[in-house]
Write a protein that holds these residues in place. Structure first.
Motif, short mmCIF file in Angstrom:
data_model
loop_
_atom_site.label_atom_id
_atom_site.label_comp_id
_atom_site.label_asym_id
_atom_site.label_seq_id
_atom_site.Cartn_x
_atom_site.Cartn_y
_atom_site.Cartn_z
N PRO A 1 -26.78 12.21 42.61
CA PRO A 1 -26.58 10.94 41.91
C PRO A 1 -27.46 9.81 42.44
CG PRO A 1 -24.74 11.38 43.41
CD PRO A 1 -25.66 12.55 43.50
N ASP A 2 -27.81 8.91 41.53
CA ASP A 2 -28.45 7.67 41.96
C ASP A 2 -27.29 6.78 42.43
OD1 ASP A 2 -29.15 4.99 41.97
OD2 ASP A 2 -30.63 5.22 40.38
N MET A 3 -27.20 6.53 43.73
CA MET A 3 -26.01 5.90 44.27
C MET A 3 -25.76 4.50 43.71
SD MET A 3 -24.47 8.22 45.67
CE MET A 3 -23.02 7.30 46.11
N LYS A 4 -26.85 3.79 43.41
CA LYS A 4 -26.68 2.43 42.91
C LYS A 4 -26.00 2.46 41.53
CE LYS A 4 -29.22 -1.71 43.90
NZ LYS A 4 -30.53 -2.25 44.23
N GLU A 5 -26.52 3.36 40.70
CA GLU A 5 -25.97 3.51 39.37
C GLU A 5 -24.54 4.04 39.45
OE1 GLU A 5 -28.87 5.47 36.76
OE2 GLU A 5 -27.10 6.43 35.90
N TYR A 6 -24.35 4.98 40.35
CA TYR A 6 -23.06 5.61 40.55
C TYR A 6 -22.01 4.57 40.92
CZ TYR A 6 -19.79 9.13 42.21
OH TYR A 6 -18.69 9.91 42.39
N LEU A 7 -22.34 3.73 41.87
CA LEU A 7 -21.39 2.73 42.34
C LEU A 7 -21.10 1.70 41.26
CD1 LEU A 7 -22.75 2.15 45.94
CD2 LEU A 7 -20.56 3.16 45.36
N SER A 8 -22.14 1.33 40.50
CA SER A 8 -21.91 0.27 39.52
C SER A 8 -21.08 0.77 38.35
CB SER A 8 -23.22 -0.34 39.06
OG SER A 8 -23.99 0.67 38.46
N SER A 9 -20.97 2.10 38.19
CA SER A 9 -20.14 2.60 37.10
C SER A 9 -18.74 2.97 37.61
CB SER A 9 -20.81 3.78 36.43
OG SER A 9 -20.97 4.82 37.36
N TYR A 10 -18.46 2.68 38.86
CA TYR A 10 -17.15 2.94 39.47
C TYR A 10 -16.70 4.38 39.27
CZ TYR A 10 -16.76 -2.17 39.50
OH TYR A 10 -16.96 -3.49 39.68
N ARG A 11 -17.62 5.31 39.34
CA ARG A 11 -17.21 6.70 39.15
C ARG A 11 -16.57 7.25 40.41
NH1 ARG A 11 -22.00 9.76 37.68
NH2 ARG A 11 -20.73 11.57 38.18
N ARG A 12 -15.82 8.29 40.20
CA ARG A 12 -15.09 8.86 41.31
C ARG A 12 -15.35 10.36 41.32
NH1 ARG A 12 -8.60 8.73 41.88
NH2 ARG A 12 -8.64 9.49 43.98
N GLY A 13 -15.36 10.96 42.50
CA GLY A 13 -15.60 12.39 42.57
C GLY A 13 -17.08 12.68 42.55
N GLY A 14 -17.45 13.89 42.97
CA GLY A 14 -18.87 14.25 43.01
C GLY A 14 -19.60 13.69 44.22
N LEU A 15 -18.87 12.93 45.03
CA LEU A 15 -19.50 12.35 46.21
C LEU A 15 -19.69 13.41 47.31
CD1 LEU A 15 -17.40 9.05 46.52
CD2 LEU A 15 -19.72 9.27 45.66
N GLY A 16 -18.85 14.44 47.27
CA GLY A 16 -18.85 15.45 48.33
C GLY A 16 -20.18 16.17 48.50
N VAL A 17 -20.76 16.59 47.37
CA VAL A 17 -22.02 17.33 47.43
C VAL A 17 -23.14 16.42 47.96
CG1 VAL A 17 -23.76 18.55 46.07
CG2 VAL A 17 -21.34 18.97 45.65
N TYR A 18 -23.11 15.18 47.50
CA TYR A 18 -24.10 14.21 47.98
C TYR A 18 -23.97 14.03 49.50
CZ TYR A 18 -26.56 9.80 48.62
OH TYR A 18 -27.42 8.83 49.06
N LEU A 19 -22.73 13.91 49.97
CA LEU A 19 -22.51 13.75 51.42
C LEU A 19 -22.99 14.98 52.20
CD1 LEU A 19 -19.01 12.11 52.06
CD2 LEU A 19 -21.24 11.25 52.71
N MET A 20 -22.66 16.18 51.70
CA MET A 20 -23.06 17.40 52.40
C MET A 20 -24.58 17.43 52.60
SD MET A 20 -20.49 20.00 50.44
CE MET A 20 -21.67 21.28 50.18
N LYS A 21 -25.31 17.09 51.52
CA LYS A 21 -26.78 17.11 51.60
C LYS A 21 -27.30 16.04 52.55
CE LYS A 21 -27.80 19.21 47.19
NZ LYS A 21 -28.11 18.93 45.80
N SER A 22 -26.61 14.88 52.57
CA SER A 22 -27.08 13.80 53.44
C SER A 22 -26.78 14.08 54.91
CB SER A 22 -26.39 12.48 53.08
OG SER A 22 -26.45 12.25 51.72
N LEU A 23 -25.70 14.80 55.17
CA LEU A 23 -25.25 14.98 56.56
C LEU A 23 -25.91 16.17 57.25
CD1 LEU A 23 -21.45 14.46 55.79
CD2 LEU A 23 -22.85 12.89 57.15
N MET A 24 -26.34 17.17 56.45
CA MET A 24 -26.89 18.39 57.03
C MET A 24 -28.40 18.46 56.76
SD MET A 24 -24.10 19.66 58.33
CE MET A 24 -24.52 21.33 58.85
N ASP A 25 -29.09 19.38 57.46
CA ASP A 25 -30.53 19.55 57.19
C ASP A 25 -30.73 20.36 55.91
OD1 ASP A 25 -31.09 18.20 59.50
OD2 ASP A 25 -31.27 20.01 60.72
N LYS A 26 -29.88 21.34 55.71
CA LYS A 26 -30.03 22.20 54.53
C LYS A 26 -28.66 22.61 54.00
CE LYS A 26 -33.96 24.98 55.56
NZ LYS A 26 -34.26 26.34 56.05
#
Lengths: 139, 117
Positions: free
Chosen positions: A93-118
């Protein structure tokens, strides 16, 4: 570190057990507090996805978590036999767009990719889904 | 095990939720319930004090996302305070500081609500 395995029932109350198991292993592999927290959170997110989506809260199902070092990496594998999941369908997700649409869920996969190398997926449709979370071992 | 608690109090017309422990997919419904109760009774000036919050996953972050719009539509806000670096980093990773006001101390958030009047 030698490989270790934890098998849990697919229940959210098991998440704390998973985090403790993975944190202990990550400390044993030499990671600092900050990286241990990142790894534990990424694994929590992966297991939460399995509980919610692959098994749809069926607590009779099982999730297998294996941790270990291989080729200079710390690797956590999360295996389930639930509904298959197509990783290609998950858009980053584009986080800026995501946040401005107040969406919920789907954050988990984004976090996994951000927190790990692969983050790698190995899907055998109808049989077995595996997610591998990989982080380079500290030097 | 899996300890998560919410203490609620009022300070100068502001409702303060103090979170304690681990906020994950197992405990997130508790926070959801607390927001629902506040909304139902039109108490929408909300400060969430995270001083004793040890952990948050996306399930917890999702609860903030789920209620912020309704709270703002009722002219209120959810302001966050007293976060540890560890918890702040997770909020920051997802860009939440763009959407939520985050204060070092609860008193600053309470003051901001009262200055608005």
């Amino acid at each position: 570190m030698k490989k270790q395995t934890l098998k849990i029932e697919s229940k959210t109350e098991q998440l704390i057990t998973v985090r403790n198991f993975v944190s202990q292993a990550a400390y044993a592999s030499g990671f600092n507090d900050e990286d241990v927290s990142k790894i534990a959170l990424a694994v929590d997110e992966a297991c939460t996805n399995v509980i919610k989506h692959a098994y749809q809260y069926d607590a009779k199902k099982k999730i297998t978590i294996t941790v270990g070092d291989s080729n200079g990496n710390f690797e956590v594998s999360i295996v389930d036999s639930g509904k298959q999941f197509d990783p290609k369908r998950i858009k980053q997700p584009d986080m800026k767009e995501y946040l401005s649409s107040y969406r919920r869920g789907g954050l988990g996969v984004y976090l996994m990719k951000s927190l790990m190398d692969k983050v790698e997926y190995d899907i055998e449709p109808g049989k077995r889904n595996q997610v591998r979370l990989i982080k380079q071992l500290p030097r | 095990m899996n300890e998560f608690k919410i203490a609620q109090r009022e300070a100068s017309n502001v409702n303060v939720l103090e979170l304690k422990g681990y906020l994950d997919a197992h405990t997130a419904p508790k926070l959801e319930e607390a927001f629902q109760t506040l909304l139902k009774t039109n108490r929408t000036n909300i400060v969430v004090n995270c001083k004793d919050l040890s952990y948050i996953s996306s399930a917890g972050l999702g609860v903030f996302m789920a209620y912020i719009e309704d709270v703002r539509n009722k002219s209120g806000d959810i302001k966050l305070t007293n976060m540890s670096n560890k918890v702040y980093n997770v909020f920051d990773l997802l860009g939440f500081p763009l959407l939520y006001e985050i204060f070092k101390d609860e008193s600053e958030a309470v003051k901001k609500f009262n200055d608005k009047k």
